[in-house]
Design an enzyme around this catalytic site. Structure first.
Site, PDB file in Angstrom:
ATOM      1  N   SER A  85      25.365 -15.001 111.657  1.00 45.56           N
ATOM      2  CA  SER A  85      24.774 -14.523 110.430  1.00 45.56           C
ATOM      3  C   SER A  85      25.808 -12.930 110.258  1.00 45.56           C
ATOM      4  CB  SER A  85      23.550 -14.043 110.468  1.00 45.56           C
ATOM      5  OG  SER A  85      23.129 -12.985 111.511  1.00 45.56           O
ATOM      6  N   HIS A  89      23.120 -20.138 107.845  1.00 41.78           N
ATOM      7  CA  HIS A  89      24.462 -19.816 107.088  1.00 41.78           C
ATOM      8  C   HIS A  89      25.318 -20.919 106.943  1.00 41.78           C
ATOM      9  CE1 HIS A  89      23.271 -15.705 106.903  1.00 41.78           C
ATOM     10  NE2 HIS A  89      22.858 -15.700 108.000  1.00 41.78           N
ATOM     11  N   LYS A 141      18.740 -18.682 101.561  1.00 40.36           N
ATOM     12  CA  LYS A 141      20.384 -18.209 101.360  1.00 40.36           C
ATOM     13  C   LYS A 141      20.920 -19.081 100.505  1.00 40.36           C
ATOM     14  CE  LYS A 141      19.786 -15.463 105.316  1.00 40.36           C
ATOM     15  NZ  LYS A 141      19.273 -15.320 106.546  1.00 40.36           N
TER      16      LYS A 141
HETATM   17  C1  LIG Z   1      18.077 -14.854 107.330  1.00 41.89           C
HETATM   18  C2  LIG Z   1      17.864 -15.340 108.883  1.00 41.89           C
HETATM   19  C3  LIG Z   1      16.855 -16.003 108.957  1.00 41.89           C
HETATM   20  C4  LIG Z   1      15.503 -15.592 108.343  1.00 41.89           C
HETATM   21  O1  LIG Z   1      15.397 -16.494 107.298  1.00 41.89           O
HETATM   22  P1  LIG Z   1      14.381 -15.723 106.296  1.00 41.89           P
HETATM   23  O2  LIG Z   1      14.332 -16.775 105.459  1.00 41.89           O
HETATM   24  O3  LIG Z   1      15.186 -14.730 105.646  1.00 41.89           O
HETATM   25  O4  LIG Z   1      13.304 -15.378 106.882  1.00 41.89           O
HETATM   26  C5  LIG Z   1      16.850 -16.371 110.382  1.00 41.89           C
HETATM   27  N1  LIG Z   1      17.914 -16.813 110.898  1.00 41.89           N
HETATM   28  C6  LIG Z   1      19.100 -16.505 110.550  1.00 41.89           C
HETATM   29  C7  LIG Z   1      20.266 -16.673 111.496  1.00 41.89           C
HETATM   30  C8  LIG Z   1      19.237 -15.705 109.467  1.00 41.89           C
HETATM   31  O5  LIG Z   1      20.209 -15.035 109.039  1.00 41.89           O
END
Ligand SMILES: *Cc1c(COP(=O)(O)O)cnc(C)c1O
Length: 415
Positions: A194, A222, A253
């Site tokens: 991330s 991602h 995302k």
């Molecule tokens: C954003 C993210 C999460 C958390 O997901 P949310 O739906 O925002 O709680 C988990 N793992 C990674 C690698 C992330 O970037």
């Protein structure tokens, strides 16, 4: 002032003194390539809305329709009476999309990680994490009470050494205890990281976990919707999805909605419904959010989704060229993620640079400890399919000006 507030005041001063102060910035527009903050428009290079779906008509219509039909709230947890049709439709769509037997949705990716890891592992188990996995995985592993081992980022030799050690530890445990269940070893990694945008060597990791009889959980936060012929993620692209026990991701995302998911075998999903506390003891996500996520799953698999993905990779290549030329390193043109970090190092410098870019109308956040290691502060640039070539040109101009004015600007991107 009360003792309580006085104590918090001291703690806040310490945070400020380290250059780690954080505050919320109110956005007065929908999420997008351009956002309104404090009455001014900014070009936004900070969102994870990689395909520009957060304000897409197809998702809005799906959410509005579900709101009309099912109301705004879900009324209870999934296991009481909150398991509404949109949740089931989303989970069927996710399982079909990811080509797994079953899927389960959670209210966030964070709660998916916490619920799943604590359900699967306890004090007799060992969890093996990549050094750079997301905070939700670290928190989940700690909460589970399992023994924790960390391997150096993407380092297969280190992982192999640790798995060797776990094999010895677990087999001696088997001999000494009469436990009803086999002590397990769970390896957890992200597929696209991330804060660095690099990729895990999933093929080799699958081979290792098979050799040592460990389980593998991969967080595709991602990569979902972006990588692989069918946009399922990096595991699909590398042809190893079928060998990964637990495939995790977020709906917040590239999928432009909110929530998290776990995909895998029917047994895994049944087990989580019975044991994942963050799933069991929490009100079901609102129907509009589940419906928007389901529309996004359909959209990324369509021709329109593929065209958005192509636009994204074009913008990523343009952005990588801008960042690398500003740093005097040759542009690679082969960036494989929408995350392009410019590593600054010092926390205060990163904040200064972010505010200089903001003065020029660009919104790029300074990412600092505890999100990344101390002394590894960075500007985390993210590109989306919604950016125009004009937006990228504006980035190039601002980046050049800021670099010229700030000699402390010594960014180098990660390869
Ligand atoms: C954003 C993210 C999460 C958390 O997901 P949310 O739906 O925002 O709680 C988990 N793992 C990674 C690698 C992330 O970037």
């Amino acid at each position: 002032m009360s003792d309580f507030d006085q104590e918090l005041g001291l703690r806040l001063e310490a945070i400020r003194a380290q250059g780690l102060w954080r505050e919320l910035r109110r956005v007065d527009s929908p999420q997008g390539a351009r956002v309104q903050l404090g009455g001014r428009e900014f070009i936004n290079f900070s969102s994870n809305d990689y395909l520009g779906l957060a304000n897409h008509p197809a998702l809005r219509e799906a959410a509005a329709h579900a709101l009309e039909r099912f109301g705004s709230g879900s009324g209870a947890s999934r296991l009481i009476c909150g398991s509404l049709a949109p949740h089931h439709e989303l989970e069927d769509a996710l399982a079909a999309f990811k080509d797994t037997e079953a899927a389960l949705s959670f209210s966030s990716g964070y709660s998916a990680a916490v619920g799943t890891i604590t359900a699967l592992c306890g004090k007799d188990d060992i969890i093996v994490l990549d050094k750079l996995v997301h905070a939700c995985i670290v928190d989940a592993a700690r909460l589970s009470g399992a023994k924790l081992r960390i391997f150096a980022h993407n380092d297969l030799n280190d992982l192999e050494d640790i798995l060797c050690w776990t094999q010895k530890t677990q087999s001696s445990k088997l001999k000494t205890q009469n436990s009803a269940r086999r002590p397990g070893v769970l390896v957890v990694t992200e597929s696209v990281f991330s804060m660095d945008g690099d990729q895990a060597p999933l093929r080799e990791m699958v081979a290792l976990k098979e050799r040592f009889g460990a389980w593998l959980m991969v967080d595709e936060a991602h990569a979902t919707g972006l990588l692989g012929a069918d946009r399922r993620g990096l595991a699909e692209e590398l042809g190893v999805a079928g060998q990964i026990e637990i495939q995790m991701g977020t709906l917040g995302k590239a999928l432009g909605a909110a929530g998290g998911y776990i995909c895998g075998s029917r047994r895994l999903i049944e087990f989580l419904v019975n044991r994942a506390r963050s799933f069991i003891f929490s009100t079901a996500p609102v129907p509009g959010s589940a419906a928007a996520a389901r529309a996004a799953v359909a959209l990324v698999q369509s021709a329109a989704g593929e065209s958005l993905r192509q636009t994204l990779w074009e913008r990523v290549a343009q952005c990588a060229a801008i960042v690398s030329s500003a740093e005097g390193t040759p542009g690679s043109g082969t960036a494989r993620s929408a995350i392009l970090p410019a590593i600054i190092g010092d926390e205060t410098n990163a904040v200064t640079l972010a505010s200089a870019l903001r003065e020029r109308g660009l919104f790029i956040p300074a990412i600092r400890y505890p999100t990344v290691a101390r002394g590894a502060a960075r500007l985390r640039i993210t590109v989306t399919a919604a950016h125009t070539t004009g937006d990228l040109a504006a980035l190039a101009d601002a980046w050049r000006e800021v670099a010229a004015q700030h000699p402390e600007f010594t960014a180098r991107t990660l390869s």
